[in-house]
Design a protein around this motif. Structure first.
Motif, mmCIF file in Angstrom:
data_model
loop_
_atom_site.group_PDB
_atom_site.id
_atom_site.type_symbol
_atom_site.label_atom_id
_atom_site.label_comp_id
_atom_site.label_asym_id
_atom_site.label_seq_id
_atom_site.Cartn_x
_atom_site.Cartn_y
_atom_site.Cartn_z
ATOM 1 N N PRO A 169 41.189 39.557 41.046
ATOM 2 C CA PRO A 169 41.120 41.007 40.851
ATOM 3 C C PRO A 169 39.797 41.439 40.216
ATOM 4 O O PRO A 169 39.198 40.683 39.437
ATOM 5 C CB PRO A 169 42.281 41.308 39.896
ATOM 6 N N VAL A 170 39.371 42.640 40.537
ATOM 7 C CA VAL A 170 38.108 43.180 40.023
ATOM 8 C C VAL A 170 38.094 43.179 38.500
ATOM 9 O O VAL A 170 37.072 42.858 37.884
ATOM 10 C CB VAL A 170 37.861 44.608 40.583
ATOM 11 N N ASP A 171 39.228 43.498 37.879
ATOM 12 C CA ASP A 171 39.269 43.538 36.412
ATOM 13 C C ASP A 171 39.518 42.162 35.808
ATOM 14 O O ASP A 171 39.560 42.010 34.591
ATOM 15 C CB ASP A 171 40.300 44.547 35.914
ATOM 16 N N GLY A 172 39.674 41.139 36.641
ATOM 17 C CA GLY A 172 39.797 39.773 36.171
ATOM 18 C C GLY A 172 41.235 39.313 36.040
ATOM 19 O O GLY A 172 42.181 40.097 36.108
ATOM 20 N N MET A 173 41.372 37.998 35.851
ATOM 21 C CA MET A 173 42.687 37.388 35.700
ATOM 22 C C MET A 173 42.528 36.112 34.883
ATOM 23 O O MET A 173 41.519 35.418 34.997
ATOM 24 C CB MET A 173 43.273 37.072 37.085
ATOM 25 N N ARG A 174 43.548 35.826 34.086
ATOM 26 C CA ARG A 174 43.546 34.592 33.299
ATOM 27 C C ARG A 174 43.455 33.390 34.231
ATOM 28 O O ARG A 174 44.039 33.402 35.325
ATOM 29 C CB ARG A 174 44.827 34.494 32.481
ATOM 30 N N THR A 186 31.688 39.283 39.814
ATOM 31 C CA THR A 186 30.532 40.103 39.464
ATOM 32 C C THR A 186 30.316 41.112 40.587
ATOM 33 O O THR A 186 31.002 41.065 41.624
ATOM 34 C CB THR A 186 29.283 39.223 39.336
ATOM 35 N N LEU A 187 29.357 41.996 40.420
ATOM 36 C CA LEU A 187 29.005 42.924 41.504
ATOM 37 C C LEU A 187 28.637 42.124 42.749
ATOM 38 O O LEU A 187 29.086 42.433 43.855
ATOM 39 C CB LEU A 187 27.851 43.836 41.083
ATOM 40 N N ARG A 188 27.862 41.085 42.561
ATOM 41 C CA ARG A 188 27.464 40.220 43.684
ATOM 42 C C ARG A 188 28.706 39.557 44.309
ATOM 43 O O ARG A 188 28.791 39.420 45.526
ATOM 44 C CB ARG A 188 26.472 39.184 43.175
ATOM 45 N N GLY A 189 29.671 39.173 43.493
ATOM 46 C CA GLY A 189 30.908 38.586 43.994
ATOM 47 C C GLY A 189 31.716 39.581 44.802
ATOM 48 O O GLY A 189 32.291 39.241 45.842
ATOM 49 N N ARG A 190 31.773 40.819 44.323
ATOM 50 C CA ARG A 190 32.497 41.864 45.071
ATOM 51 C C ARG A 190 31.799 42.148 46.400
ATOM 52 O O ARG A 190 32.451 42.386 47.416
ATOM 53 C CB ARG A 190 32.637 43.125 44.225
ATOM 54 N N GLN A 191 30.471 42.074 46.410
ATOM 55 C CA GLN A 191 29.729 42.241 47.658
ATOM 56 C C GLN A 191 30.021 41.099 48.621
ATOM 57 O O GLN A 191 30.134 41.305 49.828
ATOM 58 C CB GLN A 191 28.222 42.332 47.373
ATOM 59 N N ALA A 192 30.154 39.883 48.076
ATOM 60 C CA ALA A 192 30.491 38.723 48.914
ATOM 61 C C ALA A 192 31.872 38.893 49.531
ATOM 62 O O ALA A 192 32.074 38.579 50.706
ATOM 63 C CB ALA A 192 30.428 37.435 48.091
ATOM 64 N N VAL A 193 32.823 39.393 48.752
ATOM 65 C CA VAL A 193 34.177 39.617 49.274
ATOM 66 C C VAL A 193 34.139 40.650 50.401
ATOM 67 O O VAL A 193 34.728 40.448 51.465
ATOM 68 C CB VAL A 193 35.148 40.064 48.156
ATOM 69 N N GLU A 194 33.427 41.740 50.173
ATOM 70 C CA GLU A 194 33.332 42.790 51.200
ATOM 71 C C GLU A 194 32.694 42.239 52.475
ATOM 72 O O GLU A 194 33.209 42.450 53.581
ATOM 73 C CB GLU A 194 32.515 43.959 50.652
ATOM 74 N N GLU A 246 27.808 29.679 38.916
ATOM 75 C CA GLU A 246 26.412 29.269 39.117
ATOM 76 C C GLU A 246 25.745 30.092 40.212
ATOM 77 O O GLU A 246 24.550 30.361 40.152
ATOM 78 C CB GLU A 246 26.334 27.780 39.454
ATOM 79 N N ARG A 247 26.515 30.518 41.184
ATOM 80 C CA ARG A 247 25.992 31.348 42.280
ATOM 81 C C ARG A 247 25.922 32.835 41.892
ATOM 82 O O ARG A 247 25.486 33.660 42.683
ATOM 83 C CB ARG A 247 26.876 31.218 43.518
ATOM 84 N N GLY A 248 26.438 33.164 40.711
ATOM 85 C CA GLY A 248 26.425 34.552 40.262
ATOM 86 C C GLY A 248 27.511 35.411 40.876
ATOM 87 O O GLY A 248 27.400 36.641 40.908
ATOM 88 N N LEU A 249 28.590 34.785 41.360
ATOM 89 C CA LEU A 249 29.653 35.520 42.041
ATOM 90 C C LEU A 249 30.870 35.763 41.153
ATOM 91 O O LEU A 249 31.640 36.687 41.402
ATOM 92 C CB LEU A 249 30.065 34.767 43.304
ATOM 93 N N LEU A 250 31.064 34.924 40.160
ATOM 94 C CA LEU A 250 32.150 35.071 39.192
ATOM 95 C C LEU A 250 31.551 35.025 37.793
ATOM 96 O O LEU A 250 30.485 34.452 37.597
ATOM 97 C CB LEU A 250 33.144 33.907 39.289
#
Length: 158
Positions: free
Chosen positions: A58-63, A108-116, A87-91
């Motif tokens: 989730p965007v707001d994170g999860m345990r 991260t923003l970059r991670g959300r872009q990867a998902v999209e 390390e890739r800057g995605l999480l």
């Protein structure tokens, strides 16, 4: 002499495994080489398992323990995936303000872009599979997969 692909069983586990392997091959081809060069940088070269983990975070994170349960991995295996994606800057890892011992993972923003970008890429691969099988069969396959999942006792909505 028997080849690697000769005499494969046709039970459901084997069939689903082969279909998933084929889909992963198509997805990998879409994210690497000349096809991948046209993709946004965050998604290039990501494995399907990495993309799946990102898309289920989730965007707001999860345990970590909850995310591991969600994706069906051990906490330790998830940690290895998460480290690579960090390390890739995605999480990124943040601490739970209510309990500083608890590690929360969020894209991260970059991670959300990867998902999209990954979801778009998956859609393109699905469209090619729909062409191969024909629209009626593809739609039936997807509907049956959804129905089979929803019939599972632990599925949401079941």
């Amino acid at each position: 002499m028997t080849g690697v692909k000769d005499d494969l069983p046709d039970h459901l586990l084997a069939l689903l495994g082969r279909v998933m392997d084929d889909f992963r091959v198509d997805l990998h081809a879409a994210s690497t080489g000349a096809a991948g060069a046209r993709r946004p940088a965050p998604v290039r070269g990501l494995r399907s398992s990495q993309l799946r983990l990102l898309s289920l975070t989730p965007v707001d994170g999860m345990r970590v323990t909850d995310l591991a349960a969600r994706v069906g991995m051990t906490k330790q295996a998830l940690g290895e995936f998460a480290n690579d994606l960090e390390e890739r800057g995605l999480l990124e890892t943040v601490r739970d303000p209510a309990d500083r011992r608890v590690r929360i993972l969020r894209p991260t923003l970059r991670g959300r872009q990867a998902v999209e970008a990954g979801e778009q890429m998956i859609g393109e691969v699905e469209a090619r599979w729909r062409e191969r099988l024909g629209p009626r069969k593809w739609d039936q396959l997807r509907a049956l997969l959804v129905e089979a999942h929803e019939a599972w006792p632990g599925a949401a909505g079941a």
